[in-house]
Design a protein around this motif. Structure first.
Motif, PDB file in Angstrom:
ATOM      1  N   LEU A 233       0.857  -1.191   0.000  1.00 38.13           N
ATOM      2  CA  LEU A 233       0.000   0.000   0.000  1.00 38.13           C
ATOM      3  C   LEU A 233       0.889   1.236   0.000  1.00 38.13           C
ATOM      4  O   LEU A 233       1.616   1.490   0.947  1.00 38.13           O
ATOM      5  N   ARG A 234       0.824   1.993  -1.100  1.00 35.80           N
ATOM      6  CA  ARG A 234       1.679   3.181  -1.216  1.00 35.80           C
ATOM      7  C   ARG A 234       0.869   4.397  -1.659  1.00 35.80           C
ATOM      8  O   ARG A 234      -0.051   4.287  -2.477  1.00 35.80           O
ATOM      9  N   ILE A 235       1.250   5.550  -1.126  1.00 34.84           N
ATOM     10  CA  ILE A 235       0.671   6.835  -1.527  1.00 34.84           C
ATOM     11  C   ILE A 235       1.737   7.573  -2.324  1.00 34.84           C
ATOM     12  O   ILE A 235       2.902   7.613  -1.925  1.00 34.84           O
ATOM     13  N   PHE A 236       1.346   8.175  -3.444  1.00 34.36           N
ATOM     14  CA  PHE A 236       2.316   8.832  -4.324  1.00 34.36           C
ATOM     15  C   PHE A 236       2.048  10.329  -4.426  1.00 34.36           C
ATOM     16  O   PHE A 236       0.896  10.777  -4.448  1.00 34.36           O
ATOM     17  N   ALA A 237       3.139  11.091  -4.525  1.00 39.22           N
ATOM     18  CA  ALA A 237       3.047  12.536  -4.738  1.00 39.22           C
ATOM     19  C   ALA A 237       3.060  12.876  -6.213  1.00 39.22           C
ATOM     20  O   ALA A 237       2.757  14.014  -6.592  1.00 39.22           O
ATOM     21  N   ASP A 238       3.411  11.903  -7.069  1.00 42.96           N
ATOM     22  CA  ASP A 238       3.549  12.133  -8.506  1.00 42.96           C
ATOM     23  C   ASP A 238       2.861  11.002  -9.269  1.00 42.96           C
ATOM     24  O   ASP A 238       3.190   9.833  -9.088  1.00 42.96           O
ATOM     25  N   ALA A 239       1.909  11.348 -10.145  1.00 45.95           N
ATOM     26  CA  ALA A 239       1.133  10.337 -10.866  1.00 45.95           C
ATOM     27  C   ALA A 239       1.996   9.569 -11.860  1.00 45.95           C
ATOM     28  O   ALA A 239       1.826   8.356 -12.038  1.00 45.95           O
ATOM     29  N   ASN A 240       2.926  10.256 -12.526  1.00 49.54           N
ATOM     30  CA  ASN A 240       3.759   9.581 -13.518  1.00 49.54           C
ATOM     31  C   ASN A 240       4.699   8.578 -12.860  1.00 49.54           C
ATOM     32  O   ASN A 240       4.908   7.477 -13.386  1.00 49.54           O
ATOM     33  N   PHE A 241       5.263   8.932 -11.699  1.00 49.76           N
ATOM     34  CA  PHE A 241       6.129   7.994 -10.987  1.00 49.76           C
ATOM     35  C   PHE A 241       5.323   6.785 -10.518  1.00 49.76           C
ATOM     36  O   PHE A 241       5.806   5.650 -10.560  1.00 49.76           O
ATOM     37  N   MET A 242       4.081   7.013 -10.073  1.00 51.01           N
ATOM     38  CA  MET A 242       3.216   5.900  -9.683  1.00 51.01           C
ATOM     39  C   MET A 242       3.001   4.964 -10.876  1.00 51.01           C
ATOM     40  O   MET A 242       3.076   3.729 -10.729  1.00 51.01           O
ATOM     41  N   TYR A 243       2.753   5.540 -12.042  1.00 47.09           N
ATOM     42  CA  TYR A 243       2.534   4.722 -13.243  1.00 47.09           C
ATOM     43  C   TYR A 243       3.784   3.917 -13.594  1.00 47.09           C
ATOM     44  O   TYR A 243       3.691   2.739 -13.969  1.00 47.09           O
ATOM     45  N   GLN A 244       4.963   4.530 -13.483  1.00 44.31           N
ATOM     46  CA  GLN A 244       6.208   3.813 -13.756  1.00 44.31           C
ATOM     47  C   GLN A 244       6.382   2.624 -12.811  1.00 44.31           C
ATOM     48  O   GLN A 244       6.795   1.529 -13.236  1.00 44.31           O
ATOM     49  N   GLN A 245       6.062   2.831 -11.529  1.00 40.35           N
ATOM     50  CA  GLN A 245       6.147   1.742 -10.563  1.00 40.35           C
ATOM     51  C   GLN A 245       5.146   0.633 -10.894  1.00 40.35           C
ATOM     52  O   GLN A 245       5.439  -0.556 -10.761  1.00 40.35           O
ATOM     53  N   LEU A 246       3.946   1.010 -11.340  1.00 41.43           N
ATOM     54  CA  LEU A 246       2.935   0.022 -11.724  1.00 41.43           C
ATOM     55  C   LEU A 246       3.409  -0.804 -12.924  1.00 41.43           C
ATOM     56  O   LEU A 246       3.216  -2.024 -12.952  1.00 41.43           O
TER      57      LEU A 246
END
Length: 398
Positions: A233-246
């Motif tokens: 469970l992670r909260i992200f400050a940046d949508a693009n970085f979240m997408y890269q992690q996904l």
């Protein structure tokens, strides 16, 4: 890959838990009793997202349709259907039917064609199973060729026994909104049983994490974020970085997808519409394949799914973008939901039987329900990003 496809998960040979087996046994006994007594009956299966409601329905349908060709079975020569008002789920059931000799694709339908067919033929089905019954229409809808007022009432009218699954926290449109008193009256009007599925099968998380997800998705409540070795469970400050992690999770484990609340413009006009955030832009799901569900197509990793393409499906990892209709109320320390920012205008189609105040409350509940649906997709991980700065800061601080 950690999780099998939706088709595999719902396959008739899927092993049921002890609670699911007990439910299946009770439903079959209910059906047999009411067929013998030539008495109508309604069996309601309740349970939150991920409790295996569709898995049980698929197993029930398989047993009923095997019995249809067995002269020793109480269901010999019965005329049975499984209905679902969800095109992606219907694809899955038809895929399953294509691989099973005792199942027929035509036994799986959307509710409106079933109702219209039964009315035209002046006939009655024996046993009708209804998946995702919280998506049934509760008002007429000319666009979908439903001219009556309540799909469940019409299904009951054309069936001897009805088995349905229902979750009030997954109602997604005004035209599917249930007044609880009316639902209770419809159920009470005929012999019925109610069974609550309670065991969580989708989200492989500890109790604290499951409570965190439930509190956010059903109450809009922001609890302290728990520590969980089994659930990412992670909260992200940046949508693009979240997408890269996904994308990395999808490369490692498969079946990982990005989804968002319906807060970004979209029209059925053939054009491409995008979900955007600072430094981020991806198209909404195009859903062009008539046979394969959105989540199971590899190319959809480069799209953003909606509640309409992902409801009812399991993912290994899900990343969720909470759009502009989802903000934060510091006074109550809960989500603040803004219907005017919600872009799914079809979901908010006006109802004459609701006051302005009731209508606003229902709209807010629909937004919260959509959040609940999205949050509960991932088996092993949830990544979360909020476009609202205040909500994003609060989530990061938990």
């Amino acid at each position: 890959m950690l999780e099998n496809t939706a088709t595999t998960k719902l396959a008739p040979e899927t092993k049921l838990s002890a609670q699911q087996q007990e439910l299946k046994k009770r439903v079959l006994a209910f059906c047999e009793q009411h067929l013998i007594q030539q008495q109508t009956g309604l069996f309601v299966i309740q349970g939150a997202a991920g409790t295996g409601k569709s898995v049980v329905l698929s197993a029930l349908m398989a047993t009923l349709q095997r019995g249809r060709n067995d002269a020793t079975s109480p269901f010999y020569q019965t005329n049975n259907y499984l209905l679902v008002n969800h095109p992606e789920m219907l694809k899955t059931y038809k895929q399953i039917a294509a691989d099973q000799p005792y199942l027929r694709k035509k036994d799986f339908m959307k509710p409106t064609p079933f109702i219209n067919q039964m009315a035209k033929q002046a006939t009655t089905a024996d046993i009708v199973l209804v998946d995702e019954a919280h998506l049934l229409l509760t008002k007429s809808d000319r666009y979908n060729r439903f001219n009556q007022e309540n799909q469940l009432a019409e299904i009951c009218k054309h069936s001897r026994v009805v088995i349905l699954v229902f979750d009030t926290h997954q109602v997604l449109k005004m035209k599917s909104y249930w007044d609880q008193a009316k639902l209770a009256a419809l159920i009470e009007a005929q012999p019925h049983e109610i069974f609550h599925l309670t065991q969580q099968f989708r989200v492989h998380a500890n109790r604290a994490t499951q409570q965190w997800l439930t509190a956010l998705g059903t109450q809009g409540q922001l609890l302290p974020r728990p520590t969980d070795a089994d659930f990412d469970l992670r909260i992200f400050a940046d949508a693009n970085f979240m997408y890269q992690q996904l994308c990395q999770r999808d490369h490692e484990y498969g079946l990982s997808r990005l989804v968002a609340t319906a807060d970004f413009p979209y029209k059925l006009d053939g054009n491409t519409y995008y979900v955007t955030a600072p430094g981020f832009k991806l198209p909404w799901d195009k859903n062009m394949d008539p046979n394969v569900t959105w989540a199971e197509r590899p190319e959809t990793l480069d799209e953003v799914g909606s509640i309409y393409t992902i409801q009812g499906f399991d993912l290994n990892y899900v990343a969720v973008i909470l759009g502009p209709s989802v903000t934060y109320d510091a006074a109550t320390q809960r989500l603040k939901l803004l219907p005017n920012n919600y872009q799914d205008h079809e979901a908010f189609k006006r109802r004459s039987d609701l006051t302005t105040q009731q209508s606003t409350q229902v709209k807010q509940q629909i937004i919260l329900n959509s959040i609940n649906v999205l949050l509960q997709r991932g088996r092993y991980g949830l990544y979360l990003y909020a476009t609202d700065p205040q909500l994003r800061a609060k989530l990061l601080s938990l």
